[in-house]
Design a protein around this motif. Structure first.
Motif, PDB file in Angstrom:
ATOM      1  N   GLY A  38      31.940  62.295  83.706  1.00 41.21           N
ATOM      2  CA  GLY A  38      30.773  62.115  84.553  1.00 41.21           C
ATOM      3  C   GLY A  38      29.496  62.615  83.903  1.00 41.21           C
ATOM      4  O   GLY A  38      28.392  62.293  84.364  1.00 41.21           O
ATOM      5  N   VAL A  39      29.642  63.382  82.840  1.00 42.48           N
ATOM      6  CA  VAL A  39      28.484  63.897  82.102  1.00 42.48           C
ATOM      7  C   VAL A  39      28.535  63.447  80.646  1.00 42.48           C
ATOM      8  O   VAL A  39      27.557  62.939  80.103  1.00 42.48           O
ATOM      9  CB  VAL A  39      28.426  65.443  82.165  1.00 42.48           C
ATOM     10  CG1 VAL A  39      27.248  65.976  81.344  1.00 42.48           C
ATOM     11  CG2 VAL A  39      28.325  65.915  83.607  1.00 42.48           C
ATOM     12  N   HIS A  40      29.696  63.617  80.025  1.00 42.28           N
ATOM     13  CA  HIS A  40      29.872  63.290  78.616  1.00 42.28           C
ATOM     14  C   HIS A  40      30.909  62.182  78.442  1.00 42.28           C
ATOM     15  O   HIS A  40      31.853  62.084  79.220  1.00 42.28           O
ATOM     16  CB  HIS A  40      30.308  64.535  77.833  1.00 42.28           C
ATOM     17  CG  HIS A  40      29.320  65.657  77.914  1.00 42.28           C
ATOM     18  ND1 HIS A  40      29.663  66.916  78.383  1.00 42.28           N
ATOM     19  CD2 HIS A  40      28.004  65.697  77.618  1.00 42.28           C
ATOM     20  CE1 HIS A  40      28.591  67.689  78.354  1.00 42.28           C
ATOM     21  NE2 HIS A  40      27.574  66.977  77.901  1.00 42.28           N
ATOM     22  N   ASN A  41      30.716  61.382  77.418  1.00 41.40           N
ATOM     23  CA  ASN A  41      31.578  60.239  77.153  1.00 41.40           C
ATOM     24  C   ASN A  41      32.238  60.347  75.780  1.00 41.40           C
ATOM     25  O   ASN A  41      31.567  60.675  74.792  1.00 41.40           O
ATOM     26  CB  ASN A  41      30.766  58.937  77.190  1.00 41.40           C
ATOM     27  CG  ASN A  41      30.118  58.691  78.534  1.00 41.40           C
ATOM     28  OD1 ASN A  41      30.633  59.089  79.584  1.00 41.40           O
ATOM     29  ND2 ASN A  41      28.974  58.021  78.513  1.00 41.40           N
ATOM     30  N   ILE A  42      33.520  60.028  75.742  1.00 42.65           N
ATOM     31  CA  ILE A  42      34.267  59.948  74.494  1.00 42.65           C
ATOM     32  C   ILE A  42      34.760  58.518  74.338  1.00 42.65           C
ATOM     33  O   ILE A  42      35.528  58.022  75.162  1.00 42.65           O
ATOM     34  CB  ILE A  42      35.456  60.927  74.486  1.00 42.65           C
ATOM     35  CG1 ILE A  42      34.955  62.368  74.636  1.00 42.65           C
ATOM     36  CG2 ILE A  42      36.273  60.770  73.198  1.00 42.65           C
ATOM     37  CD1 ILE A  42      36.078  63.410  74.717  1.00 42.65           C
ATOM     38  N   GLY A  43      34.311  57.845  73.289  1.00 45.95           N
ATOM     39  CA  GLY A  43      34.748  56.486  73.010  1.00 45.95           C
ATOM     40  C   GLY A  43      35.855  56.485  71.976  1.00 45.95           C
ATOM     41  O   GLY A  43      35.758  57.170  70.958  1.00 45.95           O
ATOM     42  N   VAL A  44      36.908  55.721  72.250  1.00 44.74           N
ATOM     43  CA  VAL A  44      38.030  55.596  71.317  1.00 44.74           C
ATOM     44  C   VAL A  44      38.161  54.116  70.973  1.00 44.74           C
ATOM     45  O   VAL A  44      38.673  53.320  71.756  1.00 44.74           O
ATOM     46  CB  VAL A  44      39.337  56.140  71.924  1.00 44.74           C
ATOM     47  CG1 VAL A  44      40.473  56.061  70.902  1.00 44.74           C
ATOM     48  CG2 VAL A  44      39.152  57.591  72.393  1.00 44.74           C
ATOM     49  N   LEU A  45      37.690  53.754  69.784  1.00 46.05           N
ATOM     50  CA  LEU A  45      37.618  52.355  69.370  1.00 46.05           C
ATOM     51  C   LEU A  45      38.433  52.135  68.105  1.00 46.05           C
ATOM     52  O   LEU A  45      37.979  52.431  66.995  1.00 46.05           O
ATOM     53  CB  LEU A  45      36.158  51.961  69.109  1.00 46.05           C
ATOM     54  CG  LEU A  45      35.189  52.041  70.299  1.00 46.05           C
ATOM     55  CD1 LEU A  45      33.762  51.759  69.841  1.00 46.05           C
ATOM     56  CD2 LEU A  45      35.595  51.063  71.398  1.00 46.05           C
ATOM     57  N   THR A  46      39.638  51.643  68.265  1.00 39.22           N
ATOM     58  CA  THR A  46      40.466  51.274  67.119  1.00 39.22           C
ATOM     59  C   THR A  46      40.931  49.832  67.294  1.00 39.22           C
ATOM     60  O   THR A  46      40.791  49.249  68.365  1.00 39.22           O
ATOM     61  CB  THR A  46      41.702  52.183  66.985  1.00 39.22           C
ATOM     62  OG1 THR A  46      42.600  51.934  68.081  1.00 39.22           O
ATOM     63  CG2 THR A  46      41.311  53.653  66.986  1.00 39.22           C
ATOM     64  N   ASP A  47      41.454  49.250  66.215  1.00 40.09           N
ATOM     65  CA  ASP A  47      41.996  47.894  66.267  1.00 40.09           C
ATOM     66  C   ASP A  47      40.947  46.914  66.787  1.00 40.09           C
ATOM     67  O   ASP A  47      41.173  46.167  67.736  1.00 40.09           O
ATOM     68  CB  ASP A  47      43.265  47.861  67.121  1.00 40.09           C
ATOM     69  CG  ASP A  47      44.335  48.768  66.560  1.00 40.09           C
ATOM     70  OD1 ASP A  47      45.244  48.267  65.870  1.00 40.09           O
ATOM     71  OD2 ASP A  47      44.255  49.986  66.789  1.00 40.09           O
ATOM     72  N   ILE A  48      39.809  46.937  66.134  1.00 38.07           N
ATOM     73  CA  ILE A  48      38.676  46.094  66.508  1.00 38.07           C
ATOM     74  C   ILE A  48      38.583  44.964  65.494  1.00 38.07           C
ATOM     75  O   ILE A  48      38.253  45.183  64.326  1.00 38.07           O
ATOM     76  CB  ILE A  48      37.360  46.903  66.514  1.00 38.07           C
ATOM     77  CG1 ILE A  48      37.492  48.149  67.400  1.00 38.07           C
ATOM     78  CG2 ILE A  48      36.202  46.028  66.953  1.00 38.07           C
ATOM     79  CD1 ILE A  48      37.726  47.882  68.848  1.00 38.07           C
ATOM     80  N   GLY A  49      38.868  43.755  65.924  1.00 35.36           N
ATOM     81  CA  GLY A  49      38.802  42.628  65.004  1.00 35.36           C
ATOM     82  C   GLY A  49      37.396  42.365  64.510  1.00 35.36           C
ATOM     83  O   GLY A  49      37.169  42.117  63.326  1.00 35.36           O
ATOM     84  N   ARG A  50      36.441  42.436  65.426  1.00 29.84           N
ATOM     85  CA  ARG A  50      35.027  42.271  65.077  1.00 29.84           C
ATOM     86  C   ARG A  50      34.195  42.878  66.194  1.00 29.84           C
ATOM     87  O   ARG A  50      34.634  42.952  67.347  1.00 29.84           O
ATOM     88  CB  ARG A  50      34.666  40.804  64.882  1.00 29.84           C
ATOM     89  CG  ARG A  50      34.921  39.902  66.080  1.00 29.84           C
ATOM     90  CD  ARG A  50      34.734  38.452  65.681  1.00 29.84           C
ATOM     91  NE  ARG A  50      34.911  37.498  66.758  1.00 29.84           N
ATOM     92  CZ  ARG A  50      36.081  36.974  67.109  1.00 29.84           C
ATOM     93  NH1 ARG A  50      37.192  37.358  66.492  1.00 29.84           N
ATOM     94  NH2 ARG A  50      36.150  36.086  68.078  1.00 29.84           N
TER      95      ARG A  50
END
Length: 268
Positions: free
Chosen positions: A131-143
């Motif tokens: 609700g305050v901080h964000n953690i993005g987990v981005l793997t296996d991204i074709g494009r």
């Protein structure tokens, strides 16, 4: 919030995010024994895990899922396509089918599904927020797509795939079919594309970048670090490896640190 890569690489992926007494795993792609060993090294108690979120059905993301989930009676959140493609046979009460863009609340965490391009049946990445901080987990991204761009723009902490070096892939021993699969726009992000994406969409709110899902055959920690270091002057930089877990990071310490030290490589 606390977070780490328990395992990261083309041989297995598992990421931990916690808020107070609520913790989740994103993927469980190493066997259950090694998940336990790496959690022990970090002081993580397995019974703190409240749920597991699965990005897609490939074995390096679900290898340890069935044993670990059944051992602790954990709900598994997974898209219909990913579950059908996985051929897993989990007890029905543990399976929670979600849409690729669904929002799920676990304790003090909100987990947002992020639809993406990848050669799987219904894949998604995740953004986790308290609700305050964000953690993005981005793997296996074709494009890169707008969804991925949006996550980078709104992340305080970002775990981003930097899977392969283009020269190593094209001159390496992989078959033409496999090389094409990886670089087709449905496979993975190269170091070059990942750093271009990072530079274009990072904002001042981003304080910690962890590079993830490195290929064991077509990349090296040194290459990834050299690619990103010049662009991380005010951002803490780590490179996660397949050999061991990263340290367990505390978002409060990262965000409150007034002077960011030189970027470092985390052999984990």
């Amino acid at each position: 919030m606390k977070y780490c890569a328990i395992a990261s690489g083309s041989n297995g992926n598992c990421y931990y995010i916690a808020k107070d007494d609520s913790a989740i795993l994103i993927d469980a792609g190493i066997n259950s024994k090694h998940i336990h060993l790496r959690m022990y090294n970090l002081g993580i108690i397995p019974t703190q895990i409240k749920a597991i979120f699965i990005t897609h059905e490939h074995s390096d993301h679900i290898r340890g899922l069935s044993v670990f989930a059944k051992k602790y009676n954990l709900p598994v959140y997974i898209t219909k396509g990913s579950y059908e493609g996985s051929r897993l046979h989990l007890p029905s009460h543990l399976v929670n089918i979600i849409a690729p863009d669904e929002e799920v609340e676990i304790g003090g965490l909100k987990i947002y599904g992020i639809p993406k391009y990848h050669d799987a049946k219904e894949p998604c990445s995740f953004l986790v927020s308290d609700g305050v901080h964000n953690i993005g987990v981005l793997t296996d991204i074709g494009r890169p797509c707008e969804n991925v761009q949006h996550v980078i723009q709104h992340s305080d902490i970002l775990l981003l795939e930097s899977n392969y070096d283009e020269d190593m892939l094209h001159t390496g021993r992989y078959s033409y079919f496999l090389k094409n699969r990886i670089s087709s726009g449905w496979g993975h992000l190269s170091n070059r594309v990942a750093v271009e994406l990072f530079n274009q969409y990072k904002t001042d709110r981003l304080k910690h970048l962890i590079l993830t899902h490195l290929s064991g055959e077509n990349n090296t920690v040194d290459l990834v670090h050299a690619t990103f270091e010049p662009h991380c002057e005010h951002i803490k930089l780590h490179v996660a490896t397949r050999y061991q877990e990263t340290e367990l990071f505390d978002i409060t310490q990262i965000l409150n640190k007034q002077t960011v030290s030189s970027p470092t490589v985390c052999l984990g």
